[in-house]
Design an enzyme around this catalytic site. Sequence first.
Site, short mmCIF file in Angstrom:
data_model
loop_
_atom_site.label_atom_id
_atom_site.label_comp_id
_atom_site.label_asym_id
_atom_site.label_seq_id
_atom_site.Cartn_x
_atom_site.Cartn_y
_atom_site.Cartn_z
N THR A 45 0.90 -1.20 0.10
CA THR A 45 0.05 0.09 -0.05
C THR A 45 0.71 1.38 0.09
OG1 THR A 45 -1.58 -1.14 1.24
CG2 THR A 45 -1.75 1.22 1.18
N ARG B 222 -4.77 -3.81 13.05
CA ARG B 222 -6.04 -4.56 13.03
C ARG B 222 -7.13 -4.09 13.24
NH1 ARG B 222 -3.26 -10.59 13.24
NH2 ARG B 222 -2.61 -10.64 10.91
N GLN C 82 -28.28 -6.32 -2.85
CA GLN C 82 -29.63 -7.06 -3.18
C GLN C 82 -30.75 -6.10 -3.02
OE1 GLN C 82 -29.48 -10.14 -4.09
NE2 GLN C 82 -31.56 -10.70 -4.42
N GLU D 140 -4.03 -7.49 5.83
CA GLU D 140 -3.63 -7.59 7.10
C GLU D 140 -4.13 -8.65 7.69
OE1 GLU D 140 -3.60 -4.40 10.01
OE2 GLU D 140 -3.65 -2.77 8.17
N GLY D 141 -4.06 -9.83 6.94
CA GLY D 141 -4.45 -11.27 7.47
C GLY D 141 -5.79 -11.70 6.96
N GLN E 75 -9.58 -16.18 7.18
CA GLN E 75 -9.13 -17.28 7.60
C GLN E 75 -7.98 -17.35 8.59
OE1 GLN E 75 -9.99 -16.40 4.33
NE2 GLN E 75 -11.90 -17.49 4.56
#
Length: 392
Positions: A168, A253, A346, A373-374, A377
């Site tokens: 980034t 995070r 939708q 950043e992970g 999962q």
Amino acid sequence: MATTDQMVAGGVSFALTEEQKGLRSLAREFAEKEIRPVSAEYDEHSTHPADVIAKAHEVGLMNPHISEEYGGLGLSIFDGILIGEELAWGCAGIAVSIVANQLGAAPVMLAGTDEQKQEWLPPLVESPILCSFALTEPNAGSDVSGIQTTAVRHGGEYVVNGSKMFITNAGHASWIVVFASTDKSKGHRGLSAFVVPADADGVTIEKHLDKMGQRATDTSAVAFQDVKVPARNRLGEEGDGFKVAMRTLDHTRPGTAAGALGVARAAYEHSVRYSRERVQFGQPIAMNQGVNFLIADMAAEIEAGRLLTWQAAWLLDRGERATLQSSYAKRFASDTAMKVTTDAVQIFGGYGYMKEYPVEKLMRDAKLFQIYEGTSQIQRLVIAREIFFPRD
């Protein structure tokens, strides 16, 4: 989970201070006046928002965590997530361009010496320059033990060779924190972190990547060919790189989670407005249970994600380890953003699939929160590890 140090009789407070309310209002007003009017155009053309970054820097919405000792405001992580949610409510791509310095600078703030902090942090406050965090490689994403970039010491300097992917702001950064192997036999325990000036000989921006969403943020591939880095630019000791990277992600995070919530909240607000105005079968579609249940779930899940995010930030500001809580927040908020924006499309029906309506962009922007950043999962993996093998 108190948001301030002022505790009420019951021991918990969800109240913001007047200063925090003002900070959030400032960020919301900036997003509304400076970000939203240009977000669609910048997304379409994948435009680096240098002008918006400069304005954000001018009003104090960049680099909020840099301490007063190094010229910054010294705001808390909690204060930062208040800013981040509002900016992402305006546009996730532009917001990431603005707040990514928190990721780039965090290794210096967490592991740097006073001399390193004095060298690299004050310039971020003095002018709207950018920095980057370079961990991921073409063949090493979630598995950092697969990092192939090397840093070999020769006297008072290291020679760095390798490549990084999905970095980034790299194409506009003044310096980059690069994670490289100083001892490949040790796997992730052989990683070290270095501050590398972006204009150093041998640093090349190989490609500006064309993304599905968050297109107003520059994401680039970077190559390092025989790049000479002074040993004084190493953060911590040799082999500390993995620890530095993981501590950084624990701290950033919650900010990523806040950005996801900003996108989700924007989609939710558009859905509420549209469902009140759109008439089908003789009544607003908001009267249909199939629609208003979707919106009720949106509201509840956004609120739950915000509380998880606030908890993680609060713990970090208290100096406590928050690996588990940061992963809770990041996993839940990013998955919520994807669900909410998908449901928003939708609700809009065929119009939601058209670029002239805002929810199409929000759905594209939301997806990336489940990846960087992970991944979601990896967050589940971290959560499971913390449950079964807790650390003090």
